[in-house]
Design a protein around this motif. Structure first.
Motif, PDB file in Angstrom:
ATOM      1  N   LYS A  63      -5.872  11.760  -6.512  1.00 45.20           N
ATOM      2  CA  LYS A  63      -4.524  11.243  -6.740  1.00 45.20           C
ATOM      3  C   LYS A  63      -4.480   9.721  -6.558  1.00 45.20           C
ATOM      4  N   LEU A  64      -5.137   9.258  -5.505  1.00 38.01           N
ATOM      5  CA  LEU A  64      -5.199   7.811  -5.290  1.00 38.01           C
ATOM      6  C   LEU A  64      -5.924   7.113  -6.441  1.00 38.01           C
ATOM      7  N   ALA A  65      -7.019   7.699  -6.881  1.00 34.94           N
ATOM      8  CA  ALA A  65      -7.781   7.105  -7.977  1.00 34.94           C
ATOM      9  C   ALA A  65      -6.923   6.982  -9.229  1.00 34.94           C
ATOM     10  N   LEU A  66      -6.165   8.004  -9.540  1.00 39.75           N
ATOM     11  CA  LEU A  66      -5.298   7.967 -10.715  1.00 39.75           C
ATOM     12  C   LEU A  66      -4.240   6.868 -10.587  1.00 39.75           C
ATOM     13  N   VAL A  67      -3.663   6.738  -9.412  1.00 39.78           N
ATOM     14  CA  VAL A  67      -2.611   5.741  -9.208  1.00 39.78           C
ATOM     15  C   VAL A  67      -3.180   4.330  -9.281  1.00 39.78           C
ATOM     16  N   ALA A  78       0.834  -1.206   0.000  1.00 43.47           N
ATOM     17  CA  ALA A  78       0.000   0.000   0.000  1.00 43.47           C
ATOM     18  C   ALA A  78       0.873   1.262   0.000  1.00 43.47           C
ATOM     19  N   GLY A  79       1.995   1.198   0.715  1.00 42.97           N
ATOM     20  CA  GLY A  79       2.875   2.358   0.779  1.00 42.97           C
ATOM     21  C   GLY A  79       3.420   2.763  -0.576  1.00 42.97           C
ATOM     22  N   ASN A  80       3.627   1.781  -1.474  1.00 38.00           N
ATOM     23  CA  ASN A  80       4.117   2.103  -2.812  1.00 38.00           C
ATOM     24  C   ASN A  80       3.134   2.994  -3.562  1.00 38.00           C
ATOM     25  N   LEU A  81       1.849   2.640  -3.477  1.00 42.90           N
ATOM     26  CA  LEU A  81       0.839   3.423  -4.189  1.00 42.90           C
ATOM     27  C   LEU A  81       0.617   4.774  -3.526  1.00 42.90           C
ATOM     28  N   MET A  82       0.758   4.824  -2.220  1.00 44.22           N
ATOM     29  CA  MET A  82       0.637   6.117  -1.538  1.00 44.22           C
ATOM     30  C   MET A  82       1.737   7.074  -1.982  1.00 44.22           C
ATOM     31  N   GLU A  83       2.972   6.575  -2.073  1.00 43.29           N
ATOM     32  CA  GLU A  83       4.077   7.424  -2.500  1.00 43.29           C
ATOM     33  C   GLU A  83       3.876   7.912  -3.932  1.00 43.29           C
ATOM     34  N   LEU A  84       3.380   7.036  -4.796  1.00 46.81           N
ATOM     35  CA  LEU A  84       3.088   7.454  -6.164  1.00 46.81           C
ATOM     36  C   LEU A  84       2.012   8.526  -6.189  1.00 46.81           C
ATOM     37  N   ALA A  85       0.992   8.367  -5.334  1.00 48.21           N
ATOM     38  CA  ALA A  85      -0.091   9.357  -5.278  1.00 48.21           C
ATOM     39  C   ALA A  85       0.431  10.719  -4.827  1.00 48.21           C
TER      40      ALA A  85
END
Length: 447
Positions: free
Chosen positions: A235-239, A193-200
């Motif tokens: 941002k989360l939705a895009l990621v 989950a942290g990977n996608l958070m950082e991308l967001a």
């Protein structure tokens, strides 16, 4: 993934009434072609073992429809299974005339003969079909079987993903990669989950605002929420959507609490609802079998499904209320309230979905469960979503069921079912049963 191929094998012997058999064959082939599926059919009835061998010699089908146009002994079916040991629809037709005279087809005895040898040689239990090809009930049952075949084929070519892992105490949502591959043919990948958070966090506010402008028309009440949280949602939705697209993911089980509140400041709930509206099955609390259940429901119904906990019963109305924090698809919202957005009921942070779902006369409650020995099973139950307002903060569905609700609750708790269920907005009980048979999975039908 290999393209779906279904072979139709009309078998018989020339000593029966071939005029009647030919009529059945021509009608059957016409009906099968009407389904617009890759069904390969011969130009004539396969009346000898040599005919069977010749027809199959250049074919490698994933599924078979074996039809006893007349009686044929078990050597015919043995020859077929020797060439391709795959799931079978075994089709028997009624006698065209019963007048005290000649037995014209003897198809039913042929089906018993085929079923007997299939039980000995095949890895799969056959799906049995009885009826004339022109009969609407026969065509309906055939449509059910073919839909189950399509879904099984989709499962065996799909990739699903987990984002993070289940919270402590939610281990029922976990799945072994080997078990998913063995039981369903599904490949499982994962990311943290942290990977996608950082991308967001790396996405610009301008890009997030553009997303909100183009993709949130169905969402009501968004302007009342904290603007920064709304931006973070975008941002989360895009990621998530990029991750799904890049990895060709059809179903996703995402960790949600506490990480997205404590490490990102915005819940992922509404993002999962958006994915469901896009046709990607997305469950929360990293429930892998929940997401897989959602995928099957979406494929069978052609629309989004509801995912929730059983939280309340009403014995007078004989209902179970299913609820979750706010992950329902916007398309499921009640038409009067529409897809209202709100804050998470426990953390008081938004956006999350916050509405009661639309009513429906015929729904199916479904769950792929995992027994203590690791083997899967299907929970199946008919129901009706009542026209009810939101029951609790979050998203909810009030489902009227057939079994006495208190007995059902006691029985399913004692049977060890997981506390997440899927509500499919269609009556697909028979399709689910057929799929379970194709997969060799136990059926638990609550009526």
């Amino acid at each position: 993934m290999k393209p779906l191929t279904i072979a139709y094998l009309p078998i018989g012997v020339g000593t029966f009434h071939l005029e009647s058999a030919e009529a059945i064959f021509q009608e059957s082939r016409e009906v099968l072609h009407s389904f617009n599926l890759p069904i390969i059919a011969p130009n004539h009835i396969l009346l000898t073992l040599e005919d069977v061998q010749t027809f199959l010699q250049d074919l490698d089908p994933q599924y078979l429809i074996i039809q006893n146009v007349t009686f044929a002994n078990s050597a015919y079916t043995a020859q077929i299974i020797r060439h391709c040991n795959v799931p079978v629809i075994l089709w028997s037709v009624p006698e065209p005339i019963i007048d005290g005279g000649r037995l014209r087809l003897n198809s039913l005895t042929g089906a018993y003969s085929a079923g007997n040898i299939l039980a000995s040689l095949s890895h799969f239990s056959p799906l049995f079909l009885y009826g004339s090809p022109h009969d609407s009930a026969t065509q309906h049952q055939l449509r059910i079987y073919l839909k189950a075949i399509e879904v099984k084929h989709q499962l065996q070519g799909m990739t699903m993903a987990t984002v993070g892992h289940t919270p402590q105490g939610f281990g029922f949502g976990q799945a072994m990669e080997s078990e998913l591959l063995r039981d369903f043919g599904v490949m499982l990948i994962n990311t943290e989950a942290g990977n996608l958070m950082e991308l967001a966090k790396s996405i610009s506010d301008d890009k997030a605002k553009a997303y909100l402008k183009d993709h949130t028309q169905m969402m009501i009440n968004m302007e009342t929420l904290v603007p920064n949280n709304v931006i973070n949602f975008a941002k989360l939705a895009l990621v998530y959507q990029d991750y799904v697209k890049t990895n060709h993911i059809k179903a996703l089980a995402s960790r949600c609490w506490p990480d997205f509140f404590t490490n990102f400041g915005t819940p992922v709930c509404a993002v999962l609802g958006v994915l469901n509206d896009l046709g990607v099955a997305a469950s929360c609390e990293a429930d892998i079998y929940g997401a897989l259940s959602m995928f099957i429901g979406i494929q069978l119904s052609g629309q989004a499904v509801f995912f929730g906990d059983p939280v309340s019963i009403d014995q007078e109305e004989n209902t179970m209320t299913y609820w979750h924090c706010g992950t329902a698809a916007c398309s499921l919202a009640h038409p009067q309230t529409k897809a209202t957005m709100g804050v998470h009921p426990n953390r008081k942070i938004g956006p999350v979905m916050d509405f009661g779902v639309k009513p429906c006369e015929n729904v199916t409650v479904f769950r792929i469960g995992r027994k203590p020995d690791g083997k899967p099973r299907f929970f199946i139950m008919e129901g009706k979503v009542l026209d009810k307002p939101k029951q609790f903060q979050g998203t909810s569905a009030v489902v009227q069921v057939l079994p006495p609700i208190l007995t059902l609750t006691q029985t399913t708790i004692e049977a060890g079912w997981e506390p997440h269920f899927v509500i499919i907005y269609a009556s697909v009980v028979e399709e689910l049963k057929a799929l379970a048979k194709l997969l060799g999975i136990e059926i638990c039908h609550y009526v």
